[in-house]
Design a protein around this motif. Structure first.
Motif, mmCIF file in Angstrom:
data_model
loop_
_atom_site.group_PDB
_atom_site.id
_atom_site.type_symbol
_atom_site.label_atom_id
_atom_site.label_comp_id
_atom_site.label_asym_id
_atom_site.label_seq_id
_atom_site.Cartn_x
_atom_site.Cartn_y
_atom_site.Cartn_z
ATOM 1 N N ARG A 83 0.812 -1.218 0.000
ATOM 2 C CA ARG A 83 0.000 0.000 0.000
ATOM 3 C C ARG A 83 0.849 1.273 0.000
ATOM 4 N NH1 ARG A 83 -5.380 -1.162 1.362
ATOM 5 N NH2 ARG A 83 -5.688 -3.188 2.323
ATOM 6 N N ASN A 84 2.098 1.163 0.460
ATOM 7 C CA ASN A 84 2.997 2.321 0.540
ATOM 8 C C ASN A 84 4.055 2.327 -0.549
ATOM 9 O OD1 ASN A 84 1.719 3.239 2.939
ATOM 10 N ND2 ASN A 84 2.832 1.654 4.058
ATOM 11 N N ASP A 85 3.974 1.407 -1.490
ATOM 12 C CA ASP A 85 4.951 1.314 -2.577
ATOM 13 C C ASP A 85 4.339 1.927 -3.836
ATOM 14 O OD1 ASP A 85 6.646 0.521 -4.682
ATOM 15 O OD2 ASP A 85 7.225 -1.312 -3.619
ATOM 16 N N GLN A 86 4.633 3.201 -4.074
ATOM 17 C CA GLN A 86 4.004 3.931 -5.173
ATOM 18 C C GLN A 86 4.349 3.341 -6.537
ATOM 19 O OE1 GLN A 86 1.592 6.291 -4.477
ATOM 20 N NE2 GLN A 86 1.166 5.863 -6.617
ATOM 21 N N GLU A 87 5.567 2.849 -6.711
ATOM 22 C CA GLU A 87 5.936 2.220 -7.991
ATOM 23 C C GLU A 87 5.047 1.010 -8.269
ATOM 24 O OE1 GLU A 87 10.130 1.563 -9.040
ATOM 25 O OE2 GLU A 87 10.597 2.812 -7.300
ATOM 26 N N TYR A 88 4.861 0.177 -7.266
ATOM 27 C CA TYR A 88 3.994 -0.999 -7.418
ATOM 28 C C TYR A 88 2.561 -0.566 -7.704
ATOM 29 C CZ TYR A 88 1.259 -5.125 -6.239
ATOM 30 O OH TYR A 88 0.352 -6.157 -6.270
ATOM 31 N N LEU A 89 2.056 0.378 -6.941
ATOM 32 C CA LEU A 89 0.685 0.848 -7.133
ATOM 33 C C LEU A 89 0.467 1.418 -8.528
ATOM 34 C CD1 LEU A 89 -0.024 2.437 -3.651
ATOM 35 C CD2 LEU A 89 -0.998 0.325 -4.582
ATOM 36 N N ILE A 135 16.078 -8.684 -9.348
ATOM 37 C CA ILE A 135 16.951 -9.428 -10.268
ATOM 38 C C ILE A 135 16.943 -8.869 -11.688
ATOM 39 C CG2 ILE A 135 16.709 -11.536 -8.895
ATOM 40 C CD1 ILE A 135 14.945 -12.654 -11.201
ATOM 41 N N GLY A 136 16.234 -7.776 -11.909
ATOM 42 C CA GLY A 136 16.213 -7.155 -13.227
ATOM 43 C C GLY A 136 15.280 -7.831 -14.214
ATOM 44 N N ALA A 137 14.281 -8.540 -13.711
ATOM 45 C CA ALA A 137 13.281 -9.166 -14.575
ATOM 46 C C ALA A 137 12.168 -8.147 -14.849
ATOM 47 C CB ALA A 137 12.728 -10.425 -13.907
ATOM 48 N N ASP A 138 11.192 -8.550 -15.604
ATOM 49 C CA ASP A 138 10.078 -7.679 -15.978
ATOM 50 C C ASP A 138 9.100 -7.565 -14.809
ATOM 51 O OD1 ASP A 138 7.836 -6.448 -17.076
ATOM 52 O OD2 ASP A 138 7.846 -7.665 -18.903
ATOM 53 N N GLU A 139 9.309 -6.549 -13.978
ATOM 54 C CA GLU A 139 8.487 -6.409 -12.778
ATOM 55 C C GLU A 139 7.050 -5.999 -13.097
ATOM 56 O OE1 GLU A 139 10.552 -2.266 -12.856
ATOM 57 O OE2 GLU A 139 11.142 -4.301 -13.327
ATOM 58 N N VAL A 140 6.841 -5.352 -14.242
ATOM 59 C CA VAL A 140 5.482 -4.940 -14.608
ATOM 60 C C VAL A 140 4.640 -6.170 -14.945
ATOM 61 C CG1 VAL A 140 4.093 -3.647 -16.274
ATOM 62 C CG2 VAL A 140 6.206 -2.642 -15.361
ATOM 63 N N ALA A 141 5.129 -7.008 -15.841
ATOM 64 C CA ALA A 141 4.391 -8.231 -16.201
ATOM 65 C C ALA A 141 4.220 -9.127 -14.979
ATOM 66 C CB ALA A 141 5.118 -8.982 -17.315
ATOM 67 N N THR A 142 5.242 -9.205 -14.152
ATOM 68 C CA THR A 142 5.196 -10.057 -12.963
ATOM 69 C C THR A 142 4.127 -9.570 -11.989
ATOM 70 O OG1 THR A 142 7.543 -10.528 -13.223
ATOM 71 C CG2 THR A 142 6.584 -11.013 -11.083
ATOM 72 N N ALA A 143 4.098 -8.269 -11.726
ATOM 73 C CA ALA A 143 3.119 -7.707 -10.784
ATOM 74 C C ALA A 143 1.700 -7.866 -11.308
ATOM 75 C CB ALA A 143 3.429 -6.239 -10.527
ATOM 76 N N ARG A 144 1.490 -7.541 -12.570
ATOM 77 C CA ARG A 144 0.131 -7.578 -13.129
ATOM 78 C C ARG A 144 -0.396 -9.010 -13.236
ATOM 79 N NH1 ARG A 144 -1.715 -2.801 -15.039
ATOM 80 N NH2 ARG A 144 -3.051 -3.723 -16.641
ATOM 81 N N SER A 179 -0.652 -10.481 -2.331
ATOM 82 C CA SER A 179 0.573 -10.970 -1.698
ATOM 83 C C SER A 179 1.506 -11.599 -2.730
ATOM 84 C CB SER A 179 0.222 -11.986 -0.608
ATOM 85 O OG SER A 179 1.385 -12.580 -0.087
ATOM 86 N N VAL A 180 0.964 -12.474 -3.574
ATOM 87 C CA VAL A 180 1.775 -13.118 -4.615
ATOM 88 C C VAL A 180 2.310 -12.066 -5.585
ATOM 89 C CG1 VAL A 180 1.698 -14.679 -6.608
ATOM 90 C CG2 VAL A 180 0.639 -15.353 -4.432
ATOM 91 N N SER A 181 1.457 -11.154 -5.987
ATOM 92 C CA SER A 181 1.847 -10.105 -6.922
ATOM 93 C C SER A 181 2.976 -9.236 -6.361
ATOM 94 C CB SER A 181 0.624 -9.236 -7.239
ATOM 95 O OG SER A 181 0.977 -8.101 -7.986
ATOM 96 N N TYR A 182 2.805 -8.762 -5.140
ATOM 97 C CA TYR A 182 3.782 -7.840 -4.574
ATOM 98 C C TYR A 182 5.119 -8.526 -4.276
ATOM 99 C CZ TYR A 182 5.834 -4.052 -1.884
ATOM 100 O OH TYR A 182 6.671 -3.060 -1.436
ATOM 101 N N ARG A 183 5.076 -9.701 -3.692
ATOM 102 C CA ARG A 183 6.323 -10.417 -3.409
ATOM 103 C C ARG A 183 7.051 -10.768 -4.706
ATOM 104 N NH1 ARG A 183 4.799 -14.403 1.643
ATOM 105 N NH2 ARG A 183 4.174 -12.728 3.030
ATOM 106 N N SER A 184 6.299 -11.190 -5.715
ATOM 107 C CA SER A 184 6.897 -11.520 -7.011
ATOM 108 C C SER A 184 7.488 -10.278 -7.665
ATOM 109 C CB SER A 184 5.844 -12.146 -7.933
ATOM 110 O OG SER A 184 5.370 -13.361 -7.404
ATOM 111 N N TYR A 185 6.764 -9.174 -7.570
ATOM 112 C CA TYR A 185 7.239 -7.894 -8.099
ATOM 113 C C TYR A 185 8.584 -7.504 -7.474
ATOM 114 C CZ TYR A 185 7.589 -2.769 -7.769
ATOM 115 O OH TYR A 185 8.046 -1.469 -7.734
ATOM 116 N N LEU A 186 8.672 -7.632 -6.156
ATOM 117 C CA LEU A 186 9.920 -7.270 -5.467
ATOM 118 C C LEU A 186 11.091 -8.136 -5.937
ATOM 119 C CD1 LEU A 186 8.616 -6.713 -1.815
ATOM 120 C CD2 LEU A 186 9.324 -4.945 -3.470
ATOM 121 N N ILE A 187 10.851 -9.425 -6.118
ATOM 122 C CA ILE A 187 11.902 -10.329 -6.594
ATOM 123 C C ILE A 187 12.293 -9.969 -8.023
ATOM 124 C CG2 ILE A 187 12.433 -12.721 -7.219
ATOM 125 C CD1 ILE A 187 10.595 -13.522 -4.801
ATOM 126 N N ALA A 188 11.299 -9.794 -8.886
ATOM 127 C CA ALA A 188 11.576 -9.454 -10.286
ATOM 128 C C ALA A 188 12.373 -8.156 -10.384
ATOM 129 C CB ALA A 188 10.265 -9.342 -11.063
#
Length: 172
Positions: free
Chosen positions: A8-14, A58-67, A46-55
């Motif tokens: 909720r406090n991660d503006q990039e993720y939001l 490691i320089g993976a596609d965090e947008v596709a991972t989060a969505r 939870s899955v989206s946010y944790r996966s986003y942080l990992i992606a």
């Protein structure tokens, strides 16, 4: 243990997922129990946010991972009750989730693979992208975490309450 509301406090993720969170179809996931002690929306975030942080790390596609992580369980039935002729819940629900996700947003080929392959291990569909692997592994971890940790606490408190009562009776 990570704060379950950190997202909720991660503006990039939001910025990545906010348009999806605005859909009634996504919000309806809160009405379905997931892993006994959670609901499907909380699990998906939870899955989206944790996966986003990992992606992101490691320089993976965090947008596709989060969505795709947010949409990976976008189905509207109780899997313990509803059965399908096409196969097991592990096989069927990713396909249903993908169809439902495509109704509310454009899904690219990587996001489709993430959603379809998130049950690897329970199914034999091998993930094509590292982002798919991330969501699949995080989903497994989240399922175990959501089920076992609350169950452990509940078991502890039942045990603790029982023994506290017995000890109190002895010294009363």
């Amino acid at each position: 243990m990570q704060n379950p509301n950190a997202w909720r406090n991660d503006q990039e993720y939001l910025n990545i997922v906010d348009d999806l969170l605005q859909h009634d179809e996504v919000q309806q996931l809160a009405q379905y129990t997931q892993h006994h002690f959670s609901n499907r929306l909380r699990h998906s975030i939870s899955v989206s946010y944790r996966s986003y942080l990992i992606a992101k790390r490691i320089g993976a596609d965090e947008v596709a991972t989060a969505r795709a992580g947010l949409l990976h369980d976008m189905f509207y039935y109780d899997w313990r009750v509803t059965k399908f002729e096409e196969g097991s819940h592990a096989y069927v629900h990713p396909r249903i989730a993908l169809k439902n996700a495509q109704k509310i947003t454009h899904i690219n080929s990587k996001e489709a693979d993430i959603i379809l392959k998130h049950m690897f291990g329970a199914t034999i569909a091998l993930p094509k992208y590292r982002e798919s692997w991330i969501v699949s592994i995080v989903d497994d971890f989240a399922a175990v975490n959501e089920y076992l940790i609350p169950k452990t606490y509940l078991t502890y408190f039942k045990w603790h309450t029982k023994w506290t009562k017995k000890i109190a009776e002895v010294f009363a």
